[in-house]
Design an enzyme around this catalytic site. Structure first.
Site, PDB file in Angstrom:
ATOM      1  N   ASP A  66       0.823  -1.209   0.000  1.00  0.00           N
ATOM      2  CA  ASP A  66       0.000   0.000   0.000  1.00  0.00           C
ATOM      3  C   ASP A  66       0.853   1.253   0.000  1.00  0.00           C
ATOM      4  O   ASP A  66       0.739   2.119   0.863  1.00  0.00           O
ATOM      5  CB  ASP A  66      -0.905  -0.009   1.250  1.00  0.00           C
ATOM      6  CG  ASP A  66      -1.884   1.141   1.268  1.00  0.00           C
ATOM      7  OD1 ASP A  66      -2.077   1.718   2.369  1.00  0.00           O
ATOM      8  OD2 ASP A  66      -2.431   1.487   0.205  1.00  0.00           O
TER       9      ASP A  66
ATOM     10  N   GLU B  95       3.813  -7.781   7.290  1.00  0.00           N
ATOM     11  CA  GLU B  95       2.537  -8.444   6.954  1.00  0.00           C
ATOM     12  C   GLU B  95       2.730  -9.599   5.991  1.00  0.00           C
ATOM     13  O   GLU B  95       2.096  -9.650   4.932  1.00  0.00           O
ATOM     14  CB  GLU B  95       1.538  -7.494   6.311  1.00  0.00           C
ATOM     15  CG  GLU B  95       1.348  -6.231   6.997  1.00  0.00           C
ATOM     16  CD  GLU B  95       1.544  -5.082   6.047  1.00  0.00           C
ATOM     17  OE1 GLU B  95       1.315  -5.259   4.849  1.00  0.00           O
ATOM     18  OE2 GLU B  95       1.961  -4.048   6.494  1.00  0.00           O
TER      19      GLU B  95
ATOM     20  N   TYR C 101      -6.229  -3.244  12.909  1.00  0.00           N
ATOM     21  CA  TYR C 101      -7.134  -2.166  12.495  1.00  0.00           C
ATOM     22  C   TYR C 101      -8.561  -2.419  12.969  1.00  0.00           C
ATOM     23  O   TYR C 101      -9.510  -2.207  12.227  1.00  0.00           O
ATOM     24  CB  TYR C 101      -7.056  -1.988  10.988  1.00  0.00           C
ATOM     25  CG  TYR C 101      -5.747  -1.373  10.551  1.00  0.00           C
ATOM     26  CD1 TYR C 101      -4.632  -2.160  10.290  1.00  0.00           C
ATOM     27  CD2 TYR C 101      -5.600   0.010  10.458  1.00  0.00           C
ATOM     28  CE1 TYR C 101      -3.425  -1.599   9.924  1.00  0.00           C
ATOM     29  CE2 TYR C 101      -4.388   0.578  10.075  1.00  0.00           C
ATOM     30  CZ  TYR C 101      -3.315  -0.240   9.824  1.00  0.00           C
ATOM     31  OH  TYR C 101      -2.107   0.311   9.456  1.00  0.00           O
TER      32      TYR C 101
ATOM     33  N   GLU D  19       1.302  -0.942  13.796  1.00  0.00           N
ATOM     34  CA  GLU D  19       0.318  -0.236  12.981  1.00  0.00           C
ATOM     35  C   GLU D  19      -1.047  -0.247  13.647  1.00  0.00           C
ATOM     36  O   GLU D  19      -1.465  -1.292  14.143  1.00  0.00           O
ATOM     37  CB  GLU D  19       0.163  -0.853  11.573  1.00  0.00           C
ATOM     38  CG  GLU D  19       1.308  -0.586  10.655  1.00  0.00           C
ATOM     39  CD  GLU D  19       1.064  -1.081   9.241  1.00  0.00           C
ATOM     40  OE1 GLU D  19      -0.113  -1.130   8.810  1.00  0.00           O
ATOM     41  OE2 GLU D  19       2.041  -1.466   8.577  1.00  0.00           O
TER      42      GLU D  19
HETATM   43  C1  LIG Z   1      -2.435  -5.448   8.112  1.00  0.00           C
HETATM   44  C2  LIG Z   1      -2.170  -4.005   7.935  1.00  0.00           C
HETATM   45  C3  LIG Z   1      -1.333  -3.665   6.753  1.00  0.00           C
HETATM   46  N1  LIG Z   1      -1.068  -2.232   6.628  1.00  0.00           N
HETATM   47  C4  LIG Z   1       0.026  -2.093   5.662  1.00  0.00           C
HETATM   48  C5  LIG Z   1       0.315  -0.661   5.355  1.00  0.00           C
HETATM   49  O1  LIG Z   1       1.324  -0.571   4.367  1.00  0.00           O
HETATM   50  C6  LIG Z   1      -0.973   0.010   4.878  1.00  0.00           C
HETATM   51  O2  LIG Z   1      -0.708   1.357   4.494  1.00  0.00           O
HETATM   52  C7  LIG Z   1      -1.993  -0.033   6.020  1.00  0.00           C
HETATM   53  C8  LIG Z   1      -3.259   0.721   5.644  1.00  0.00           C
HETATM   54  O3  LIG Z   1      -4.128   0.142   5.031  1.00  0.00           O
HETATM   55  O4  LIG Z   1      -3.327   1.936   5.948  1.00  0.00           O
HETATM   56  C9  LIG Z   1      -2.302  -1.484   6.329  1.00  0.00           C
END
Ligand SMILES: CCCN1C[C@@H](O)[C@H](O)[C@@H](C(=O)O)C1
Length: 603
Positions: free
Chosen positions: A167, A418, A474, A512
């Site tokens: 991402d 991840e 999240y 995160e």
């Molecule tokens: C499992 C969460 C993975 N995470 C990776 C990160 O690179 C993304 O930016 C983040 C998001 O969706 O904001 C999710």
């Protein structure tokens, strides 16, 4: 051992390091004709472009922003006559994601991996007291045999396009500084340090790798320039009395002067700043100099307007000022090793870094983490391409540790982000990576990887390798968002209760957690994407963290808004920033500042 030195380019009495940053000639090579058409001797119809920078955001054409394939850089370089007799290198801070380098039409090196330095020995191909033609062919295509992982598709018009399994935007090019360097034939190739605290004193173990057999002298000076200790020999121990330790947000740097000598003559000389500190994990605590520390900070990106992932010294300064303002003490270099200058600044400012190798996207889907949140099982590590991926992964790991091992700010290695870690096939892959990191790092720093959302108690088969368990979660955003946040809270509590019941007896950190937020959106009562919702989400999450004593760190995703590929889940990029991409605070920054400034120091 790598066949090129990872020491940062410096000019000394015996060395020269000349920056080649500035405008370079640049040309896309969509037909992949460059090699056959002699572009190695010079580009036929180039544009000019800044280095260091990504190339994508300078132009107005979408075909250029989304370009995937070969592209070329060219620069004339003057080699002074006084360098004759020395070894001459061209040193790239990085070339994303792979490069072939030519000087005066001769191929001098190639490199795979887009976030770590490499050097080309050009000693035998340059002309002295003359201009020389440097040409670099770069390629930014993604695959599952190199990290970061993704794929490359071909559109109906025949143009290629990158499809990341991650991402962040696939920015690419010569994104970090390029140097022309000259060193003596016998030179200091590498410096390795380790530390032991002995009451008020400290022992600084060192190993110096050189390209010859002359005498090596090592002198350690304190910040006032006084000699604190000295030794002779390629390996040894410096006994430092009343050592001034490097502490979190209270840095102290010594200067280590290394010299190769022949009697009174100095053959080569190199100086490196070091910080005397130890880092270790003990039960559920992370210890810096034997004292528990709680990580407060962020997942970041090297990302800014116009130059994309190009190293931006002004953004670096602003980012550190904002992190000091908000009360942070750490960050993860998500999802790739950052520019060396950032680690140097963290050394000076006393920030703790979790240094992450670009092993992201090791999950079988385009929106990898979204699939993971559905519990989708993938056998990512059972592909026939897995052995080649592992080779690329281990090489990037070797380069990262070789480059960053002496930074006091680097306290842990994040070896994957991840990944798919719930299949049996993942276990041998992880073991190789974790064992290699332990072998390569003389300081034996803690190792970790970021667990994706389907890697929970009972499903994750790889957290056994982690010294620190890092969770990307999240709940309240990708799962049970909005008014269901009350249920998200219960899910987060349930998961942490599950980890507690497993008696893992390791520190857990959240690498995160975050909510996309538009700085323009206010809503009472809140809705997702509003500033109010970001605040509610972080408060809920922090309240849960505070009720589990094995949680030893919180790194919010993300420090700032950043560019991603376009899609229905992204509003011109990822908006989970606590700060905007222009480094201005969203409302929640003030709440986070209050929390982090009020958290107790000792944990
Ligand atoms: C499992 C969460 C993975 N995470 C990776 C990160 O690179 C993304 O930016 C983040 C998001 O969706 O904001 C999710």
């Amino acid at each position: 051992m790598l066949d090129y030195s990872m020491l940062y380019p410096e000019s000394t009495v015996s060395r020269r390091a000349v920056s080649m940053d500035g405008m370079w000639n640049f040309q896309l090579d969509e037909k992949e004709e460059g090699i056959a058409s002699g572009w190695t001797e010079g580009l036929p119809s180039p544009d000019s472009i800044p280095v260091p920078a990504s190339f994508q955001d300078f132009y107005t054409e979408k075909d250029i922003r989304e370009y995937a394939g070969d592209f070329w850089y060219e620069k004339d370089m003057f080699i002074p006559g006084e360098w004759e007799g020395k070894k001459v290198f061209v040193r790239f801070g990085c070339a994303t994601h792979r490069a072939e380098v030519f000087v005066n039409g001769v191929k001098v090196t190639e490199h795979l991996g887009g976030f770590l330095p490499f050097s080309a020995d050009v000693t035998d191909v340059v002309r002295y007291n003359a201009q020389n033609k440097l040409v670099v062919k770069v390629n930014n295509e993604l695959s599952v045999t190199n990290i970061p992982c993704g794929t490359t598709i071909t559109l109906s018009n025949g143009k290629k396009m990158a499809k990341p399994y991650f991402d962040f935007f696939n920015y690419s090019g010569l994104q970090r500084s390029v140097y022309l360097t000259a060193v003596p034939q016998e030179y200091i190739f590498d410096i390795t340090t380790d530390y032991e605290l002995c009451g008020e004193d400290a022992k600084v173990s060192y190993r110096i790798d050189t390209t010859g057999e002359h005498t090596v002298l090592v002198t350690l000076c304190d910040a006032e320039g006084n000699v604190a200790a000295s030794a002779q020999g390629k390996e040894g121990v410096l006994d430092v009395k009343n050592a001034h330790l490097w502490e979190v947000r209270n840095a102290y740097l010594y200067s280590m002067m290394v010299q190769i000598t022949d009697g009174a003559e100095v053959i080569d000389e190199y100086r490196q700043e070091i910080g005397i500190r130890t880092v270790e994990v003990k039960d559920t605590s992370i210890l810096l100099n034997g004292k528990p520390v709680y990580l407060k900070g962020f997942g970041k990106h090297e990302d800014s307007d116009i130059i994309g992932r190009g190293f931006n010294i002004g953004v670096m300064k602003r980012d550190f000022e904002l992190m000091k303002w908000i009360g942070a003490n750490s960050f993860r270099t998500s999802h790739y090793p950052y520019s060396e200058e950032i680690y140097q600044m963290a050394d000076r400012e006393g920030f703790l870094i979790i240094d992450e190798v670009p092993a992201v996207g090791l999950f079988e889907s385009l929106m990898n983490f979204m699939e993971a949140s559905t519990g989708k099982q993938t056998a990512f590590f059972e592909k026939e391409t897995t052995p080649e991926l592992l080779k690329s992964h281990l090489h990037a790991l070797e380069e990262m540790i070789a480059r960053d091992k002496n930074h006091p700010s680097v306290i842990a290695w994040s070896l994957l982000n991840e990944p798919e870690s719930t299949s049996d096939a993942a276990v041998p892959y992880f073991k190789e990576v974790f064992d290699k990191a332990h072998e390569l790092d003389v300081q034996k720093r803690p190792r970790t990887f970021a667990l994706v959302m389907n890697a929970v108690p009972g499903t994750c088969k790889c957290h056994q390798f982690s010294d620190i368990v890092a969770l990307n979660r999240y709940y309240g955003w990708y799962v049970k968002g909005g008014h269901e946040m009350m249920d998200a809270r219960e899910m987060l509590i349930k998961e942490l209760e599950g980890w507690k019941a497993m008696n893992v007896n390791k520190p857990f950190i959240f690498t995160e957690y975050g909510a996309d937020t538009l700085a323009s959106e206010h809503k009472l009562p809140s809705v997702m994407w509003s500033q109010e919702y970001q605040e509610e989400y972080l408060k809920m999450t922090h309240d849960v963290f505070d009720s589990f004593d094995f949680v030893k760190g919180e790194q919010v995703w993300n420090f700032a808004d950043f560019q991603t590929t376009e899609g229905i889940m992204r509003v011109n990029g990822n908006k989970k920033g606590i700060f905007t991409r222009q480094r201005q605070p969203k409302d929640v920054a003030y709440k986070l500042k209050q929390r982090w400034e009020s958290l107790p120091v000792d944990f």
